[in-house]
Write an enzyme that holds these catalytic residues in place. Structure first.
Site, mmCIF file in Angstrom:
data_model
loop_
_atom_site.group_PDB
_atom_site.id
_atom_site.type_symbol
_atom_site.label_atom_id
_atom_site.label_comp_id
_atom_site.label_asym_id
_atom_site.label_seq_id
_atom_site.Cartn_x
_atom_site.Cartn_y
_atom_site.Cartn_z
ATOM 1 N N ASN A 298 35.503 40.135 5.681
ATOM 2 C CA ASN A 298 34.194 40.556 5.192
ATOM 3 C C ASN A 298 34.063 40.173 3.720
ATOM 4 O OD1 ASN A 298 31.746 42.489 5.862
ATOM 5 N ND2 ASN A 298 32.400 42.855 3.752
ATOM 6 N N GLN B 293 12.410 -14.521 6.390
ATOM 7 C CA GLN B 293 11.187 -15.330 6.452
ATOM 8 C C GLN B 293 10.777 -15.541 4.994
ATOM 9 O OE1 GLN B 293 7.620 -13.288 7.639
ATOM 10 N NE2 GLN B 293 6.605 -15.159 8.323
ATOM 11 N N GLY C 116 -6.522 -6.387 16.394
ATOM 12 C CA GLY C 116 -6.819 -7.472 17.320
ATOM 13 C C GLY C 116 -7.272 -6.865 18.654
ATOM 14 N N ARG D 13 0.809 -1.224 0.000
ATOM 15 C CA ARG D 13 0.000 0.000 0.000
ATOM 16 C C ARG D 13 0.843 1.275 0.000
ATOM 17 N NH1 ARG D 13 -4.220 0.675 4.203
ATOM 18 N NH2 ARG D 13 -3.406 -1.069 5.411
HETATM 19 C C1 UD1 Z 1 -1.223 -7.681 13.789
HETATM 20 C C2 UD1 Z 1 -1.800 -8.373 15.012
HETATM 21 C C3 UD1 Z 1 -3.024 -7.603 15.498
HETATM 22 C C4 UD1 Z 1 -2.650 -6.178 15.796
HETATM 23 C C5 UD1 Z 1 -2.004 -5.520 14.579
HETATM 24 C C6 UD1 Z 1 -1.440 -4.170 14.943
HETATM 25 C C7 UD1 Z 1 -1.324 -10.752 14.753
HETATM 26 C C8 UD1 Z 1 -1.869 -12.082 14.384
HETATM 27 N N1 UD1 Z 1 -2.154 -9.725 14.665
HETATM 28 O O1 UD1 Z 1 -2.201 -7.756 12.764
HETATM 29 O O2 UD1 Z 1 -3.561 -8.217 16.675
HETATM 30 O O3 UD1 Z 1 -3.802 -5.433 16.198
HETATM 31 O O4 UD1 Z 1 -0.909 -6.327 14.112
HETATM 32 O O5 UD1 Z 1 -0.990 -3.529 13.775
HETATM 33 O O6 UD1 Z 1 -0.170 -10.667 15.129
HETATM 34 N N2 UD1 Z 1 4.958 -9.595 9.374
HETATM 35 C C9 UD1 Z 1 6.005 -10.388 9.012
HETATM 36 N N3 UD1 Z 1 5.752 -11.632 8.529
HETATM 37 C C10 UD1 Z 1 4.487 -12.138 8.422
HETATM 38 C C11 UD1 Z 1 3.415 -11.303 8.810
HETATM 39 C C12 UD1 Z 1 3.684 -10.039 9.278
HETATM 40 O O7 UD1 Z 1 7.160 -9.986 9.102
HETATM 41 O O8 UD1 Z 1 4.363 -13.256 7.985
HETATM 42 C C13 UD1 Z 1 5.243 -8.245 9.868
HETATM 43 C C14 UD1 Z 1 4.742 -7.145 8.958
HETATM 44 O O9 UD1 Z 1 5.745 -6.733 8.069
HETATM 45 C C15 UD1 Z 1 4.380 -6.044 9.943
HETATM 46 C C16 UD1 Z 1 3.981 -6.809 11.207
HETATM 47 O O10 UD1 Z 1 4.548 -8.096 11.085
HETATM 48 O O11 UD1 Z 1 5.490 -5.240 10.272
HETATM 49 C C17 UD1 Z 1 2.486 -6.907 11.386
HETATM 50 O O12 UD1 Z 1 1.910 -7.545 10.299
HETATM 51 P P1 UD1 Z 1 0.475 -7.187 9.762
HETATM 52 O O13 UD1 Z 1 0.143 -8.067 8.636
HETATM 53 O O14 UD1 Z 1 0.345 -5.739 9.581
HETATM 54 O O15 UD1 Z 1 -0.386 -7.642 11.043
HETATM 55 P P2 UD1 Z 1 -1.948 -7.584 11.179
HETATM 56 O O16 UD1 Z 1 -2.520 -8.768 10.536
HETATM 57 O O17 UD1 Z 1 -2.397 -6.251 10.765
#
Ligand code: UD1
Ligand code: CA
Length: 448
Positions: free
Chosen positions: A359, A74, A140, A18
């Protein structure tokens, strides 16, 4: 302060579609520094033993940016729990607290993290950082009972009743290191998103009879960057923090909202800053400096008592000595202006040294570049450079020397000499008057 052994895992595997950028999200800058580096600086300020950054495939640019901190890859993004698993090898022998942070949430405060660590060390196996956003949206939800955190429910999996809870999960967690690995093994992806949720650790810890707690932080700290609009919001919060810090420290700003700082800006006290001044990275301003409006600084040192601007542009390597005056529409780059010297109007000084109390007249230019090479200009102390002097570098002008206004100086000038390089002035008596009479007559004749 109890024993403070902390290891941080920073999740940054998301590309951040995004953001609509070819740059990985966490490398976007706030206050002149990549978001991920803000977090690492906060982690370093906690004296953490180690910080591991979890990146996605092909994110070498992130690995380079976070050095000497370690990165792990990852390979497939299967959720926040899976991301922490990717860092497992790096933290396996660690005893203490593992702090999990998000690379795109750079404003979390040291004090908040310390509070979480304290709570962890006082007996909670998992501590989560919650907050109460104006719009809880799809965050969450923390399901709590008094000071006990019972579980975290992801929005997608939440019941109507749970969705009504306003206390949200920021994502920041502090976990007892020795239990973490076992819990990671027990995570499943049996949920609405088909992901391994790190948030499920809370329920696992409760199953094992462990204490789980939470800390509530401010909404501001939790600002995450998912889009450019979010990034702009984070920048705004960052700038207001910097302004507050400097006002507090004894800096006067007539309109603070219009002054912009970098993460590394260093200001002394009794400095006055007028509106619309920008500090890019690498600037130091000592005490008692006056900065007038509309200046732009980068990689600049301004020493005490100097007066700068309005409309001064100081570029990397500009070193402005004590009590100097740098005036309007002056650009200075890679130059030392020694104590008490003045460059007051419309000048370009590049790759030069200007001696004490010299100056520099209005409109003086150092020609430091011939299209291929850069050359230096040395101007001694107590010199007087006439207005509109062009100095073709390399060139040395001695102490106490003068140049005549409008001169083009191509040869060195010895100390205390006067260098003149311009055509001699002649005046034709009555010429102007005769010219006007002729032209007037011609015009009258043609209009008949
Ligand atoms: C997560 C939380 C949610 C919280 C929210 C806050 C979980 C399951 N949920 O949700 O409760 O309210 O963040 O923003 O943890 N990332 C990785 N690898 C992955 C997935 C994510 O590195 O496989 C990293 C992303 O780059 C990011 C962070 O983890 O920096 C959060 O990931 P994102 O997908 O935004 O989490 P949400 O599903 O929004
Ligand atoms: Ca998110």
């Amino acid at each position: 302060m109890p024993e403070n052994k902390v290891c941080a895992v920073i999740l940054a595997a998301g590309q951040g579609t995004r953001m609509k950028s070819s740059l990985p999200k966490v490398l976007h800058k706030v206050g002149g520094r990549a978001m991920i580096c803000h977090l690492l600086a906060t982690v370093d300020s906690l004296d953490a033993e180690k910080a591991v950054v979890v990146v996605g495939p092909h994110m070498e640019t992130v690995s380079d940016a976070v050095k000497p901190h370690k990165t792990v890859v990852q390979h497939k993004q299967q959720g926040t729990g899976d991301a922490v698993k990717a860092a497992r090898e790096e933290i396996k022998d660690f005893k203490g607290s593992v702090l999990v942070l998000y690379g795109d949430t750079p404003l979390v405060k040291k004090e908040t993290l310390e509070e979480m660590i304290r709570l962890r060390e006082n007996g909670s196996a998992v501590v989560v950082l919650g907050f109460e956003p104006t719009d809880p949206g799809r965050y969450g939800r923390l399901i709590v009972n008094g000071s006990v955190l019972e579980k975290i429910v992801e929005f997608k999996d939440a019941s109507q009743e749970e969705k009504a809870v306003r206390l949200c999960n920021s994502g920041v967690m502090c976990i007892e290191a020795q239990r973490l690995s076992g819990w990671l093994d027990r995570l499943t992806n049996d949920n609405a998103a088909g992901e391994y949720y790190l948030t499920d650790l809370v329920a696992l810890a409760r199953q094992d009879g462990c204490q789980t707690g939470f800390v509530i932080g401010s909404q501001e700290e939790m600002a995450g960057a998912n889009s450019r609009a979010d990034l702009a919001m984070i920048e705004k919060i960052f700038q207001s923090r910097m302004r507050e810090k400097f006002l507090d420290q004894g800096v006067t700003m007539t309109d603070p909202e219009t002054v912009y700082f970098s993460y590394d800006t260093v200001l002394g006290k009794d400095i006055t800053i007028e509106p619309s001044v920008i500090f890019e990275t690498g600037c130091v301003v000592e005490d008692n400096v006056e900065i007038k409006g509309f200046c732009h600084f980068e990689g600049t040192h301004i020493r005490s008592g100097a007066k700068v601007g309005p409309f001064a542009r100081l570029r990397p390597g500009a070193d402005i000595g004590r009590d100097c005056h740098i005036g309007d529409f002056v650009e200075i780059k890679n130059s030392t202006i020694e104590n008490g010297a003045k460059v007051n109007h419309l000048s370009y000084i590049g790759d030069a040294r200007v001696g004490e109390k010299t100056n520099i007249g209005a409109g003086t230019i150092t020609c430091n570049y011939d299209g291929y090479f850069k050359s230096r200009t040395e101007i001694g102390a107590g010199a007087f450079i006439g207005s509109d002097t062009v100095i073709v570098a390399p060139c040395t002008i001695g102490d106490g020397a003068m140049t005549a206004a409008g001169s083009v100086i191509t040869k060195n000038v010895e100390a205390n000499a006067m260098a003149v390089s311009r055509t001699k002035q002649t005046a034709l008596s009555g010429w102007a008057e005769k010219f006007r009479e002729q032209k007037k007559a011609l015009k009258e004749k043609l209009s008949k």
